[in-house]
Design a protein around this motif. Structure first.
Motif, PDB file in Angstrom:
ATOM      1  N   PRO A   9      21.339  26.563   1.159  1.00 52.28           N
ATOM      2  CA  PRO A   9      20.221  26.227   2.043  1.00 52.28           C
ATOM      3  C   PRO A   9      20.048  27.348   3.063  1.00 52.28           C
ATOM      4  N   LYS A  13      15.410  31.387  -0.214  1.00 48.60           N
ATOM      5  CA  LYS A  13      14.844  31.167  -1.557  1.00 48.60           C
ATOM      6  C   LYS A  13      13.341  30.929  -1.491  1.00 48.60           C
ATOM      7  N   GLY A 172      19.178  40.441   6.561  1.00 51.21           N
ATOM      8  CA  GLY A 172      18.249  41.482   6.984  1.00 51.21           C
ATOM      9  C   GLY A 172      16.845  40.915   7.046  1.00 51.21           C
TER      10      GLY A 172
END
Ligand code: B4P
Length: 187
Positions: A9, A13, A172
């Motif tokens: 989580p 994604k 990042g």
């Protein structure tokens, strides 16, 4: 191209899947988004899914698998798709392989986004303020991470064993991560 995005989580994604699906010109299929749309419309599927999602548990495979099978039978997946958040269990992964095989298809690549817990929790807590998702409270986030470790993380080895796994550093900026993913997919 038939792609699966895997990751804990908050790994990014959903964020990356939207961008990468546009680059690849394939539909983005997010089980989380489909469940949330059903919850907001108050459908029977949404009512069933909501209690699991709010608690940070996985929606049962019996519900999730049928939903994905129907979606993958739609004509727009003929040139590929990007699955985001599915499969999340080895049972779902076996089911996916079977559904694809029925139409002579198979996955091309499974892309695992690698991020540390220290990065994930603040990201999700930020989203809880922005989106007011019931499953983004600190307790539920911790539970979702435990569910990920127990039920979804084994898929990393599962797909590595099939030589489908590619791992990308998910830390990042969003743009940096998208660039890394596209480099892997085009490589
Ligand atoms: P999902 O909707 O898949 O939720 P998620 O794991 O939190 O990932 P999401 O894609 O939304 O977040 P992202 O990492 O992009 O699932 C929700 C629930 O649905 C599950 O708990 C389960 O109950 C149910 N469910 C879904 N699929 C299921 C299945 N197959 N089987 C059973 N149940 C299922 O982003 C998180 C945050 O990070 C965002 O705010 C984003 O803006 C931010 N972010 C992303 N990238 C960043 C970056 N590089 N830098 C800074 N912030 C970033």
């Amino acid at each position: 191209m038939r792609v699966v995005f895997l990751g804990p989580p908050g790994a990014g994604k959903g964020t990356q899947a939207v961008l990468v699906a546009q680059h690849l010109s394939v539909p983005h299929i997010s089980t989380g988004d489909i469940f949330r749309a059903n919850v907001s419309q108050g459908t029977p599927l949404g009512l069933e899914a909501q209690r699991y999602m709010d608690a940070g548990d996985l929606v049962p495979d019996s519900v999730t698998n049928a939903m994905v099978r129907d979606r993958l039978r739609a004509g727009d997946t003929g040139d590929g798709f990007l699955l985001d958040g599915y499969p999340r269990t080895t049972e779902q992964a076996d089911f996916l392989a079977q559904v694809l095989a029925e139409s002579g298809r198979a996955l091309d690549v499974v892309l695992a986004l690698d991020v540390s817990d220290e990065v994930v929790v603040p990201r999700l807590l930020t989203r809880s303020v922005q989106d007011a998702r019931v499953d983004d409270t600190e307790d539920v986030i911790r539970h979702r991470m435990n569910v990920y470790r127990a039920q979804t993380a084994p898929l990393v080895d599962y797909y590595r064993g099939q030589s489908l796994l590619r791992t990308v550093d998910g830390e990042g900026s969003v743009d940096d991560v998208t660039g890394r993913i596209l480099a892997v997919l085009r490589g």
